[in-house]
Write an enzyme that holds these catalytic residues in place. Sequence first.
Site, short mmCIF file in Angstrom:
data_model
loop_
_atom_site.label_atom_id
_atom_site.label_comp_id
_atom_site.label_asym_id
_atom_site.label_seq_id
_atom_site.Cartn_x
_atom_site.Cartn_y
_atom_site.Cartn_z
N CYS A 209 3.00 15.00 -0.06
CA CYS A 209 3.73 16.11 0.54
C CYS A 209 5.09 15.59 0.98
O CYS A 209 5.37 14.40 0.90
CB CYS A 209 2.98 16.65 1.77
SG CYS A 209 1.34 17.28 1.38
N ARG B 212 4.37 21.36 0.64
CA ARG B 212 2.97 21.05 0.45
C ARG B 212 2.57 20.88 -1.01
O ARG B 212 2.92 21.70 -1.85
CB ARG B 212 2.10 22.17 1.06
CG ARG B 212 0.64 21.80 0.95
CD ARG B 212 -0.28 22.70 1.73
NE ARG B 212 -1.60 22.08 1.73
CZ ARG B 212 -2.75 22.71 1.58
NH1 ARG B 212 -2.76 24.01 1.46
NH2 ARG B 212 -3.88 22.06 1.56
N LEU B 213 1.84 19.79 -1.26
CA LEU B 213 1.09 19.64 -2.50
C LEU B 213 -0.37 19.73 -2.06
O LEU B 213 -0.87 18.84 -1.37
CB LEU B 213 1.37 18.29 -3.17
CG LEU B 213 0.61 18.03 -4.47
CD1 LEU B 213 1.00 19.03 -5.54
CD2 LEU B 213 0.86 16.62 -4.97
N ALA B 214 -1.04 20.81 -2.42
CA ALA B 214 -2.40 21.07 -1.91
C ALA B 214 -3.41 20.20 -2.64
O ALA B 214 -3.67 20.41 -3.82
CB ALA B 214 -2.73 22.55 -2.08
N VAL C 91 -6.33 18.62 -0.50
CA VAL C 91 -7.55 18.80 0.27
C VAL C 91 -7.37 20.04 1.15
O VAL C 91 -6.35 20.20 1.80
CB VAL C 91 -7.83 17.56 1.17
CG1 VAL C 91 -9.04 17.80 2.05
CG2 VAL C 91 -8.05 16.33 0.29
N ASN D 158 2.04 13.09 5.80
CA ASN D 158 1.94 12.97 4.35
C ASN D 158 0.98 11.82 4.09
O ASN D 158 1.23 10.70 4.51
CB ASN D 158 3.33 12.68 3.78
CG ASN D 158 3.30 12.19 2.33
OD1 ASN D 158 4.12 11.37 1.95
ND2 ASN D 158 2.37 12.65 1.54
N GLY D 159 -0.12 12.09 3.43
CA GLY D 159 -1.04 11.00 3.14
C GLY D 159 -2.46 11.48 2.96
O GLY D 159 -2.73 12.67 2.88
N ASP E 64 -8.11 16.43 6.10
CA ASP E 64 -8.39 15.05 6.52
C ASP E 64 -7.51 14.63 7.70
O ASP E 64 -7.95 13.93 8.59
CB ASP E 64 -8.23 14.07 5.35
CG ASP E 64 -6.90 14.23 4.61
OD1 ASP E 64 -6.54 15.37 4.26
OD2 ASP E 64 -6.21 13.22 4.37
N LEU F 128 -3.02 6.28 -14.48
CA LEU F 128 -2.00 5.62 -15.29
C LEU F 128 -2.64 4.39 -15.92
O LEU F 128 -3.42 3.69 -15.26
CB LEU F 128 -0.80 5.22 -14.42
CG LEU F 128 -0.07 6.38 -13.74
CD1 LEU F 128 1.05 5.85 -12.85
CD2 LEU F 128 0.51 7.36 -14.76
N ILE G 135 2.56 4.89 -21.50
CA ILE G 135 3.91 5.18 -22.00
C ILE G 135 4.47 3.93 -22.66
O ILE G 135 4.19 2.80 -22.25
CB ILE G 135 4.85 5.69 -20.89
CG1 ILE G 135 6.21 6.08 -21.50
CG2 ILE G 135 5.01 4.67 -19.76
CD1 ILE G 135 7.08 6.94 -20.62
N THR H 286 15.11 -4.90 -10.81
CA THR H 286 13.78 -4.85 -11.43
C THR H 286 13.08 -3.53 -11.14
O THR H 286 12.33 -3.01 -11.97
CB THR H 286 12.92 -6.07 -11.00
OG1 THR H 286 11.79 -6.15 -11.83
CG2 THR H 286 12.50 -6.01 -9.56
N ARG I 54 14.60 -0.86 -13.56
CA ARG I 54 14.10 -1.13 -14.91
C ARG I 54 12.68 -0.62 -15.09
O ARG I 54 12.34 0.03 -16.07
CB ARG I 54 14.06 -2.64 -15.15
CG ARG I 54 15.21 -3.20 -15.90
CD ARG I 54 14.94 -4.68 -16.11
NE ARG I 54 16.18 -5.43 -16.06
CZ ARG I 54 16.26 -6.74 -15.89
NH1 ARG I 54 15.16 -7.45 -15.74
NH2 ARG I 54 17.42 -7.33 -15.86
N SER J 298 -3.54 4.20 -9.83
CA SER J 298 -2.63 3.21 -10.42
C SER J 298 -2.97 1.82 -9.90
O SER J 298 -3.69 1.68 -8.91
CB SER J 298 -1.20 3.61 -10.04
OG SER J 298 -0.28 2.68 -10.53
N GLY J 299 -2.43 0.79 -10.55
CA GLY J 299 -2.79 -0.59 -10.22
C GLY J 299 -1.82 -1.32 -9.30
O GLY J 299 -1.89 -2.54 -9.18
#
Length: 561
Positions: free
Chosen positions: A2, A49-51, A53, A75-76, A97, A256, A288, A337, A340, A363-364
């Site tokens: 968010c 808002r990105l809904a 939960v 946000n979290g 949450d 990803l 990608i 870096t 890039r 993601s890692g």
Amino acid sequence: MCGIWALFGSDECLSVQCLSAMKIAHRGPDAFRFENVNGFTNCCFGFHRLAIVDQLYGMQPIRVKKFPYLWLCYNGEIYNFRELKKQFGFEFQTLVDGEVILHLYSRGGIEETASMLDGVFAFILLDTGNRKVFLGRDTYGVRPLFKVLTEDGFLGVCSEAKGLMNLKHSMSSCPKVEPFLPGHYEVLDLKPSGKIASVEVVKFHSCKDEPLHAAYDTVENLPSGVELETVKSNIRILFENAVRKRLMSHRRIGSLLSGGLDSSLVAAMLLKLMKESNITYPLQTFAIGMEDSPDLLAARKVAAHIGSEHHEVIFNSEEGIQALEEVIFSLETYDITTVRASVGMYLVSKYIRKKTDSVVLFSGEGSDELAQGYIYFHKAPSPEESAEESERLLRELYLFDVLRADRTTAAHGLELRVPFLDHRFTSYYLSLPAELRIPKNGIEKYLLRESFQDSNLLPKEILWRPKEAFSDGLTSVKKSWFSILQDYIDQQVDDLLLEKAAEKFPFNPPKTKEGYYYRQIFEKHYPGQSDWLPHYWMPRWIKATDPSARTLKHYKSTAQE
């Protein structure tokens, strides 16, 4: 994911100021709210808002009947909110949450609140009853937070610096925008005038310390001791737990997948746990690269092995170069870096948003810093210095890899989850003897690889795949992204400009044409803010003039110059 934004003590009309809040609209494409604070005509919250939960009651600022004097914008994701609710008997009004932050604060104050949260977060908590404002950010700064505080008590807070850059205020000079430090909270007084005064800034968690919330974790007490089999078993248990707790979502989950060790382990474990949790849709994985790139080929192998619904995004050098300015604007940095490595992540995120319904991405990130994955770790003078360097990299993640991961995905309204930066996982890994964690037999992240050797999560050639310099794995074996950039930028930056770079940019002066080119774009969008980046990311223990691993002797690239 968010976007949060708040002002306290504004001298200007709030309806003018709120235009700045729209600069972070990309972080929350589902809804927007702008709300004044009762009794303080010059204080307000903005929220994109990105809904993910609680689709119904998840709008912010969150306020509940039980605590009418508390306002929360955050946000979290708080992964242990259910455990804490059960442990302390909290009665929730919503399914959100973050509501647990209000209950924890009411129960034990801000120090206990920040320390009890297992997750990633940046929050603004307003207590009108005690006239206090609290700011907080997670241990590694996975969620971003910036603030501006003037001498006369005007406070602005935002997920990204761009939302604070053009605020109107009765000052002769532009107020200083600064990143809020990870692992800290700040206590501020709210005066009757709506103005703010900082009381204290407190560090509540260091990456080496076992977090306070571990006492209420779902993972049993792990066996102690440093016998190799015990250690490997503990690493597997904690990693699996880190991925499992991050399944919390009402939106589709994807991953990803570069084909490197870290993203492959995450995707493989994620798919296993999604099946166990009876999540019915297939896991979408995303790679990608340019045609015939090593990453694409490796990711294809992993996807076939784990059985994901795999997507490949092919880009060419022109598309990569065209994206540079948008990427630097999104990132808010000119680190070489980082820029890039961000282009590929930015372009794959753009594809995911347009072409799929995956919104939450695993993601890692964090593994290279934690498990000593960078190739220059082979040059470390001692295991102890390796361990110190690992901790330094983790402390600075919010300036580099975590910044890249957040901004490139958030630019397209996606939410990123990073299990390698789980508090319990990292504190355990860092507690292991230094000599256990160093590269062995010429292979970095040896202990991590060895821990999953018998798990059948990944094909052996992926589990033991050597690290690629990011720009090489991403691009064609005929010509690397590194070379493409050098060739293009060489035509854009005159030799004379580079010679005078230190006069024009006395702070962090660029030493290469590439550095100069990125800095020019950064200064165009964020003039005078070069100290957001205290130093460039560079390898240690060697005389490096470029951050790329391809400059190291140990690095054996298949790329042709």
